[in-house]
Design an enzyme around this catalytic site. Structure first.
Site, PDB file in Angstrom:
ATOM      1  N   ARG A  73       0.288   4.432  -0.297  1.00  0.00           N
ATOM      2  CA  ARG A  73      -0.192   5.737   0.158  1.00  0.00           C
ATOM      3  C   ARG A  73       0.245   6.015   1.596  1.00  0.00           C
ATOM      4  NH1 ARG A  73      -4.644   5.602   3.568  1.00  0.00           N
ATOM      5  NH2 ARG A  73      -5.691   3.590   3.773  1.00  0.00           N
ATOM      6  N   PHE A  99     -21.996   6.318  17.159  1.00  0.00           N
ATOM      7  CA  PHE A  99     -20.934   7.054  16.473  1.00  0.00           C
ATOM      8  C   PHE A  99     -21.448   7.789  15.226  1.00  0.00           C
ATOM      9  CE2 PHE A  99     -18.952   3.574  18.780  1.00  0.00           C
ATOM     10  CZ  PHE A  99     -17.983   4.247  19.509  1.00  0.00           C
ATOM     11  N   ASN A 114       0.863  -1.184   0.000  1.00  0.00           N
ATOM     12  CA  ASN A 114       0.000   0.000   0.000  1.00  0.00           C
ATOM     13  C   ASN A 114       0.901   1.236   0.000  1.00  0.00           C
ATOM     14  OD1 ASN A 114      -1.867   1.993   0.374  1.00  0.00           O
ATOM     15  ND2 ASN A 114      -2.943   0.986   2.055  1.00  0.00           N
TER      16      ASN A 114
END
Length: 211
Positions: free
Chosen positions: A4, A60, A2
């Site tokens: 990023r 949430f 990954n």
């Protein structure tokens, strides 16, 4: 792989001393990395908390609106990467993250204590936040022992998060403190309006600084 930049990259930066954003920008500009894997060493502990405009008591759900007051904590080992400001708006169109709060310490316990203190040092108004939930989680015995997993919230808050119950004696103590603070504020206000003899201006004049 990954490639990023991860949301938790401040944790890596604090325990390695490597500015990952700087390295990524340099690579994007065609430069070579300034370090090798053998140069990366780990030192200490770091913990990150995501401060969100959300209501932990209602599953949430995001809390949208304008941030009327915003004060960040500060202190040894504390880092704040903020995405909002006083007067800023939390929109329904974007992630309601307010900031990333990161604490560094020599060990896990110190990092946790610093993070708890920093959470208490926040002052955010205008929207509901998850600050109380984060404090509750960090103070939980299982978290302190490191006995956690991705099922932690479901196991420890099966009926959802609720505010801690304050016993009657503690409630009375808080009420007394609040009444005392209010009385002091009113007393100072009366002194100012009445031109109290010990006002700051008169104190300065007696000291020969008031002209």
């Amino acid at each position: 792989m990954n490639p990023r930049l991860q949301v938790e990259h401040p944790v890596t930066e604090l325990v390695t001393g490597v500015d990952l954003v700087e390295q990524m920008i340099r690579v994007a500009a065609g430069e070579a990395l300034t370090l090798e894997q053998k140069d990366v060493t780990l030192d200490g502990w770091a913990i990150e908390a995501r401060v969100y405009a959300e209501d932990a008591r209602r599953g949430f759900l995001p809390s949208i609106g304008r941030v009327t007051d915003y004060r960040e904590p500060a202190g040894t080992g504390i880092r704040v990467d903020a995405g909002t400001f006083e007067g800023g708006e939390i929109s329904m169109y974007y992630d309601p993250m307010i900031a990333k709060l990161i604490a560094y310490g020599e060990d896990r316990q110190q990092a946790t204590e610093r993070l708890l203190d920093a959470l208490d040092g926040y002052d955010i108004r205008g929207v509901t936040t998850n600050l109380d939930f984060l404090s509750s989680l960090l103070a939980h015995p299982r978290f302190r022992q490191g006995d956690i997993s991705t099922n932690f919230i479901a196991e420890e808050y099966p009926d959802g998060y609720q505010d801690p119950v304050i016993d009657e004696r503690a409630g009375e103590q808080f009420a007394v403190i609040a009444a005392y603070v209010r009385a002091q504020q009113e007393l100072r206000a009366r002194h100012v309006h009445a031109g109290d003899a010990d006002s700051p201006w008169k104190v300065l004049k007696r000291a020969g600084r008031g002209g």
